[in-house]
Structure formats: C-alpha cells, structure tokens
Design a protein around this motif. Structure first.
Motif, PDB file in Angstrom:
ATOM      1  N   SER A 157      76.713  16.709  52.440  1.00 53.97           N
ATOM      2  CA  SER A 157      76.001  17.733  51.676  1.00 53.97           C
ATOM      3  C   SER A 157      76.207  19.086  52.342  1.00 53.97           C
ATOM      4  O   SER A 157      76.654  19.173  53.487  1.00 53.97           O
ATOM      5  CB  SER A 157      74.501  17.408  51.616  1.00 53.97           C
ATOM      6  OG  SER A 157      73.913  17.547  52.895  1.00 53.97           O
ATOM      7  N   LEU A 158      75.880  20.092  51.606  1.00 55.38           N
ATOM      8  CA  LEU A 158      75.831  21.457  52.129  1.00 55.38           C
ATOM      9  C   LEU A 158      74.352  21.802  52.286  1.00 55.38           C
ATOM     10  O   LEU A 158      73.500  21.137  51.697  1.00 55.38           O
ATOM     11  CB  LEU A 158      76.508  22.423  51.161  1.00 55.38           C
ATOM     12  CG  LEU A 158      77.973  22.122  50.828  1.00 55.38           C
ATOM     13  CD1 LEU A 158      78.460  23.012  49.698  1.00 55.38           C
ATOM     14  CD2 LEU A 158      78.840  22.317  52.065  1.00 55.38           C
ATOM     15  N   ARG A 159      74.038  22.812  53.039  1.00 56.97           N
ATOM     16  CA  ARG A 159      72.653  23.235  53.225  1.00 56.97           C
ATOM     17  C   ARG A 159      72.494  24.664  52.729  1.00 56.97           C
ATOM     18  O   ARG A 159      73.339  25.526  52.980  1.00 56.97           O
ATOM     19  CB  ARG A 159      72.238  23.165  54.703  1.00 56.97           C
ATOM     20  CG  ARG A 159      72.269  21.787  55.314  1.00 56.97           C
ATOM     21  CD  ARG A 159      71.228  20.895  54.665  1.00 56.97           C
ATOM     22  NE  ARG A 159      71.233  19.572  55.275  1.00 56.97           N
ATOM     23  CZ  ARG A 159      70.150  18.938  55.652  1.00 56.97           C
ATOM     24  NH1 ARG A 159      68.977  19.475  55.473  1.00 56.97           N
ATOM     25  NH2 ARG A 159      70.241  17.748  56.176  1.00 56.97           N
ATOM     26  N   THR A 160      71.391  24.878  52.020  1.00 53.45           N
ATOM     27  CA  THR A 160      71.074  26.226  51.566  1.00 53.45           C
ATOM     28  C   THR A 160      70.479  27.004  52.731  1.00 53.45           C
ATOM     29  O   THR A 160      70.198  26.446  53.796  1.00 53.45           O
ATOM     30  CB  THR A 160      70.051  26.204  50.409  1.00 53.45           C
ATOM     31  OG1 THR A 160      68.806  25.701  50.921  1.00 53.45           O
ATOM     32  CG2 THR A 160      70.540  25.363  49.248  1.00 53.45           C
ATOM     33  N   ALA A 161      70.239  28.294  52.506  1.00 54.70           N
ATOM     34  CA  ALA A 161      69.602  29.122  53.535  1.00 54.70           C
ATOM     35  C   ALA A 161      68.234  28.559  53.899  1.00 54.70           C
ATOM     36  O   ALA A 161      67.777  28.704  55.033  1.00 54.70           O
ATOM     37  CB  ALA A 161      69.488  30.560  53.056  1.00 54.70           C
ATOM     38  N   GLY A 162      67.569  27.881  52.952  1.00 55.34           N
ATOM     39  CA  GLY A 162      66.275  27.253  53.195  1.00 55.34           C
ATOM     40  C   GLY A 162      66.395  25.841  53.745  1.00 55.34           C
ATOM     41  O   GLY A 162      65.422  25.092  53.756  1.00 55.34           O
ATOM     42  N   ASN A 163      67.586  25.423  54.160  1.00 51.88           N
ATOM     43  CA  ASN A 163      67.890  24.120  54.748  1.00 51.88           C
ATOM     44  C   ASN A 163      67.699  22.954  53.778  1.00 51.88           C
ATOM     45  O   ASN A 163      67.423  21.842  54.184  1.00 51.88           O
ATOM     46  CB  ASN A 163      67.087  23.887  56.036  1.00 51.88           C
ATOM     47  CG  ASN A 163      67.742  22.850  56.925  1.00 51.88           C
ATOM     48  OD1 ASN A 163      68.968  22.705  56.933  1.00 51.88           O
ATOM     49  ND2 ASN A 163      66.943  22.099  57.653  1.00 51.88           N
ATOM     50  N   GLN A 164      67.855  23.205  52.492  1.00 51.43           N
ATOM     51  CA  GLN A 164      67.783  22.125  51.505  1.00 51.43           C
ATOM     52  C   GLN A 164      69.185  21.582  51.267  1.00 51.43           C
ATOM     53  O   GLN A 164      70.163  22.325  51.221  1.00 51.43           O
ATOM     54  CB  GLN A 164      67.209  22.641  50.183  1.00 51.43           C
ATOM     55  CG  GLN A 164      65.776  23.087  50.289  1.00 51.43           C
ATOM     56  CD  GLN A 164      65.286  23.641  48.963  1.00 51.43           C
ATOM     57  OE1 GLN A 164      66.061  24.120  48.139  1.00 51.43           O
ATOM     58  NE2 GLN A 164      63.979  23.583  48.759  1.00 51.43           N
ATOM     59  N   ARG A 165      69.253  20.240  51.095  1.00 49.17           N
ATOM     60  CA  ARG A 165      70.535  19.605  50.811  1.00 49.17           C
ATOM     61  C   ARG A 165      70.995  19.988  49.406  1.00 49.17           C
ATOM     62  O   ARG A 165      70.229  19.954  48.466  1.00 49.17           O
ATOM     63  CB  ARG A 165      70.396  18.081  50.874  1.00 49.17           C
ATOM     64  CG  ARG A 165      70.337  17.503  52.239  1.00 49.17           C
ATOM     65  CD  ARG A 165      70.248  15.981  52.124  1.00 49.17           C
ATOM     66  NE  ARG A 165      70.418  15.347  53.405  1.00 49.17           N
ATOM     67  CZ  ARG A 165      69.419  15.053  54.220  1.00 49.17           C
ATOM     68  NH1 ARG A 165      68.180  15.317  53.879  1.00 49.17           N
ATOM     69  NH2 ARG A 165      69.657  14.489  55.388  1.00 49.17           N
ATOM     70  N   ARG A 166      72.279  20.235  49.302  1.00 48.65           N
ATOM     71  CA  ARG A 166      72.918  20.426  48.011  1.00 48.65           C
ATOM     72  C   ARG A 166      74.230  19.648  48.052  1.00 48.65           C
ATOM     73  O   ARG A 166      74.987  19.721  49.016  1.00 48.65           O
ATOM     74  CB  ARG A 166      73.197  21.899  47.706  1.00 48.65           C
ATOM     75  CG  ARG A 166      71.958  22.729  47.487  1.00 48.65           C
ATOM     76  CD  ARG A 166      71.257  22.336  46.191  1.00 48.65           C
ATOM     77  NE  ARG A 166      70.122  23.177  45.903  1.00 48.65           N
ATOM     78  CZ  ARG A 166      68.866  22.855  46.176  1.00 48.65           C
ATOM     79  NH1 ARG A 166      68.600  21.705  46.764  1.00 48.65           N
ATOM     80  NH2 ARG A 166      67.878  23.659  45.885  1.00 48.65           N
ATOM     81  N   TYR A 167      74.474  18.894  46.980  1.00 43.43           N
ATOM     82  CA  TYR A 167      75.666  18.062  46.908  1.00 43.43           C
ATOM     83  C   TYR A 167      76.635  18.630  45.886  1.00 43.43           C
ATOM     84  O   TYR A 167      76.239  18.931  44.749  1.00 43.43           O
ATOM     85  CB  TYR A 167      75.288  16.631  46.505  1.00 43.43           C
ATOM     86  CG  TYR A 167      74.444  15.936  47.538  1.00 43.43           C
ATOM     87  CD1 TYR A 167      75.040  15.233  48.585  1.00 43.43           C
ATOM     88  CD2 TYR A 167      73.056  15.984  47.489  1.00 43.43           C
ATOM     89  CE1 TYR A 167      74.265  14.605  49.550  1.00 43.43           C
ATOM     90  CE2 TYR A 167      72.279  15.352  48.445  1.00 43.43           C
ATOM     91  CZ  TYR A 167      72.890  14.668  49.471  1.00 43.43           C
ATOM     92  OH  TYR A 167      72.127  14.049  50.422  1.00 43.43           O
TER      93      TYR A 167
END
Length: 161
Positions: free
Chosen positions: A47-57
């Motif tokens: 996954s990638l991480r947003t600036a808010g440290n949320q996972r994004r796939y």
C-alpha cells in the motif's frame, strides 16, 4: 492528485481515482481488512500512505488480491502464491508480459500440485484395492514397518521412490 509515500520510495503524487481505501478494497474483493493487513505484512501486496498515514491501495492490486483469494481456495500455500506472483509489479499497472511471466510460474506450481494429487490418488486406490487392513499387502510396501523409524504419520507420498 494525492500525495503518498511508500516504504521503498519517497513521496509521489497519485491520481485519487487510482487509489482505494482498505475498506473499498475489502468490499470489492470480499477479503477481510485483517487479511489485507496480513498480505501486506508478508509482502503479497503493498500500500501507499497518505499524509495522514492512511493506507491506500492502487486499483490494479484488485486483480492480484483476487488471484490470491483463488489460490487460497485451491489450497495453495501463500508462499507458493507469493513466488508465482513475484514477477508482477506492485508499484505500477502490470503489463501483459508481467502477467505472462507470472502465469508461467503459476502453471509450474499447479502442475506440481496436480502430480502430487495424482500420486496420492494412485496410492490411495492401491490401498483400497488390496484390502491392506490385514497388513499382508502392506508388508510388500513397508516390510516390518520400516517407515515407522522416520516418525509418525504419512511417509510414502513425499518419499523419493
């Protein structure tokens, strides 16, 4: 564009429509969030991480996750699935050539499983046909219970003949 980062690379901008939250991926694939976390932990997906440290796939991982699910349903070990999918990149949309390489590896795994199942079937049919519960016929395949020295449980299927 959403600024994201991964463990391997620095920050990069990815179109928002190409990224899915863990909830969206779970809903689309039918795979529990905890399983997605585990798959990521063992390197099956990333996954990638947003600036808010949320996972994004990345959206293209949906196919990969679906193949993992099918492999698991067929009883294929996650380590074999990982090996088969190794040629398929996770950081970009896979090309046809990437999938062809993965398919070749996947086919080798499936052929090995097929041979093992056929061998089990042949041995099972031999046991059923001989009525070896009397141990008379098993004396031919395992005289004096020689396999017991290797430990308990089935021994002949994995043994080199």
């Amino acid at each position: 564009m959403i600024p994201t980062s991964s463990q391997d690379e620095g920050p990069k901008d990815v179109p928002a429509e190409e990224l899915l939250s863990i909830g969206q991926v779970s809903e689309r694939t039918g795979v529990a969030r905890s399983a997605l976390h585990f798959y990521e932990e063992v390197g099956l997906i990333a996954s990638l991480r947003t600036a808010g440290n949320q996972r994004r796939y990345p959206r293209h991982l949906l196919r990969r996750i679906s193949l993992i699910t099918v492999g698991k349903q067929l009883g294929i070990a996650l380590s074999d699935i990982k090996r088969a999918l190794a040629p398929v990149p996770m950081d970009r949309l896979p090309s046809e050539e990437d999938w062809i390489r993965a398919t070749a590896q996947w086919k080798l795994v499936l052929e090995a499983r097929r041979r093992a199942i056929e061998e089990l079937e042949n041995r099972l049919m031999g046991c059923i046909g001989c009525g070896c519960l009397s141990m008379q016929a098993c004396g031919l395949l395992n005289p004096a219970d020689q396999l017991s020295r290797q430990g308990s449980g089935a021994r002949r299927l994995d043994a080199e003949d």
